[in-house]
Design a protein around this motif. Structure first.
Motif, short mmCIF file in Angstrom:
data_model
loop_
_atom_site.label_atom_id
_atom_site.label_comp_id
_atom_site.label_asym_id
_atom_site.label_seq_id
_atom_site.Cartn_x
_atom_site.Cartn_y
_atom_site.Cartn_z
N ALA A 285 12.71 12.99 0.47
CA ALA A 285 11.38 13.81 -0.09
C ALA A 285 11.29 15.34 0.73
O ALA A 285 11.00 16.03 0.03
CB ALA A 285 10.36 13.03 0.67
N TRP A 286 11.92 15.61 1.73
CA TRP A 286 11.82 16.95 2.39
C TRP A 286 12.86 17.90 1.41
O TRP A 286 12.64 18.91 1.33
CB TRP A 286 12.19 16.81 3.73
N VAL A 287 14.06 17.26 1.32
CA VAL A 287 15.06 17.84 0.50
C VAL A 287 14.73 18.44 -0.93
O VAL A 287 14.84 19.49 -1.31
CB VAL A 287 16.58 17.15 0.33
N GLN A 288 13.96 17.37 -1.49
CA GLN A 288 13.51 17.63 -2.89
C GLN A 288 12.41 18.83 -2.86
O GLN A 288 12.34 19.76 -3.61
CB GLN A 288 12.89 16.34 -3.71
N GLN A 289 11.39 18.72 -1.72
CA GLN A 289 10.31 19.60 -1.90
C GLN A 289 10.78 20.94 -1.32
O GLN A 289 10.27 21.99 -1.96
CB GLN A 289 9.12 19.08 -0.68
N GLN A 290 11.55 21.08 -0.34
CA GLN A 290 11.99 22.20 0.37
C GLN A 290 13.11 23.12 -0.18
O GLN A 290 13.21 24.03 -0.26
CB GLN A 290 12.34 22.06 1.80
N LEU A 291 14.15 22.29 -0.53
CA LEU A 291 15.29 22.81 -1.23
C LEU A 291 15.31 22.62 -2.93
O LEU A 291 16.24 23.49 -3.51
CB LEU A 291 16.35 22.02 -0.80
#
Length: 439
Positions: A285-291
């Protein structure tokens, strides 16, 4: 003052430099043995008994009491340690004996240093932890700069591929490794910072959007930095990107130690830590949102690891095939283990419940249900007498469950000789699965 580039590029695992270290060690031991003849046979025998006894004590303490390492340690290293201890005793007598000339004292110190260098060289040859002089004296490091935000990202963006990507003329020639905290909103997992490799195509302006993601898990003991220093991941991925218009997966290397928890998590959800939720929910979830990476669905995600990390990769794939339908197990075990035995693992992580363990253990899951959408590669070292048989068991279980799985055997033991090659040799296969290349 930094050594010259020619020195930094010298290999520590083949070529003349390790040969020189080993030769100096042999010469030093021979000289100490000849110079120590005046001590008498009885004294030398006592030294030999002390060397053998201290090495045997190290074996008991390391493998049966404190479990500093496991049975994958090459047994020849114990023999080399015993010879080094014998040499150190002889060197000490050369240096400390009253009336010894200064020149002989100096020679004794140099001989001891040569033995120490030779012993360190044998350990490094066994594991290839430091492949070059640079990796030892000037290792690569991650930057603490803020992560660049993607120029355009979103769940509706098409996945990046070599077929539809045209690099801008000013695209960087190399990627960059960043250090970042990945929050654990769903899992509560405590973690050291992760390392994140962003390829040239990501850093370009405009950059490629929706690149796939490769999650790399390190070994135990170890940290994400091992992928950077010993695995030379930036060099490996830059090489791949240079052949494919700057495209490569975004590589995320999380901390698998649960913030150095004495009871390392198993990449499962247990009473110790919900590490599986962290790796299969929080991290994506973090990778999709932040990167803005891995946004086209599970087909853009793969998980890989070596040793402990290889075991983790299989566990994550078997428990979360909807997140990680592609895995690469390099020299992993056939199931998570505890140094004190299987019952200790059950007691520590599952409240003593064997069924709770079997619910999440990959091989047991392979036996219970089919996995026709799962694809993986199991890599084993030809000389790895501990993990190679276990890797073959994982391969057989996954194949019986209908997974599209390969078994690869590489020369070498339980070392970076196998771990690094296991990843590098499969980059094309991974990138085909992830959509960068035609599968």
């Amino acid at each position: 003052m930094r050594p010259p580039q020619a020195v930094l590029s010298l290999s520590l695992v083949d070529g003349f430099l390790p040969t020189l270290f080993l030769a100096l060690g042999v010469v030093a031991l021979l000289w100490l043995g000849i110079a120590g003849r005046k001590l008498g046979l009885r004294t030398i025998l006592v030294f030999a008994v002390v060397a053998a006894g201290s090495t045997a004590l190290l074996y008991v303490l390391a493998e049966h009491i404190f479990h500093w390492w496991n049975t994958s340690l090459p047994r020849t290293l114990y023999a080399y340690s015993a010879l080094a201890v014998l040499g150190f005793q002889l060197a000490f007598r050369q240096v400390a004996a009253p009336g010894t000339p200064a020149l002989r004292r100096t020679a004794g110190v140099l001989a001891a240093l040569a033995l120490l260098g030779a012993l360190a060289c044998t350990v490094n040859l066994a594991y290839a932890q430091y492949p070059t002089v640079r990796s030892l004296l000037d290792p690569p490091s991650a930057t603490d700069d803020p992560l660049p935000r993607p120029a355009a990202a979103g769940m509706d963006r098409p996945a990046a591929s070599e077929q539809d990507w045209s690099p801008p003329p000013d695209m960087p020639g190399e990627g960059q490794v960043y250090r970042a905290e990945i929050p654990a909103g769903a899992s509560g997992y405590a973690s050291h910072p992760a390392l994140i490799y962003l390829p040239p195509a990501y850093l370009a302006d405009p950059g490629a959007v929706s690149l796939p993601v490769l999650v790399l898990i390190h070994g135990q003991p170890g940290s994400p930095n091992d992928w950077l220093v010993s695995g030379r991941i930036a060099e490996m991925m830059d090489g791949f990107a240079s052949r494919h218009a700057g495209l490569a997966p975004v590589v995320v290397m999380p901390d698998a130690s649960n913030d150095s928890n004495p009871d390392w998590p198993l990449c499962l959800d247990t009473s110790v830590s919900d590490s599986a939720t962290y790796l299969a929910r929080d991290l994506p979830a973090w990778v999709q949102q932040q990167l803005g990476a891995g946004t086209a669905g599970a087909r853009q995600w793969a998980v890989a690891g070596y040793s402990f990390g290889g075991t983790c990769a299989v566990q994550l794939a078997a428990n979360h095939p909807d997140v990680y339908p592609t895995f690469l197990d390099i020299a992993g075990e056939n199931e998570p283990t505890d140094a004190e035995g299987h019952q200790a693992l059950l007691d520590t992580y599952f409240g003593g419940d064997e069924q709770a363990f079997a619910e999440q253990n990959a091989v047991d899951r392979f036996r219970r249900m089919p996995f026709p959408e799962l694809a993986g590669v199991v890599v084993v070292g030809r000389e790895d007498r501990v993990y190679a048989p276990e890797g073959r068991q994982v391969y057989e279980a996954a194949r019986a469950a209908g997974a599209d799985v390969q078994l690869q055997e590489l020369p070498g033991g339980h070392s970076w000789q196998v771990w690094r090659a296991g990843l590098e040799n499969n980059l094309d296969w991974l990138s085909g699965r992830l959509g960068i290349l035609d599968p």
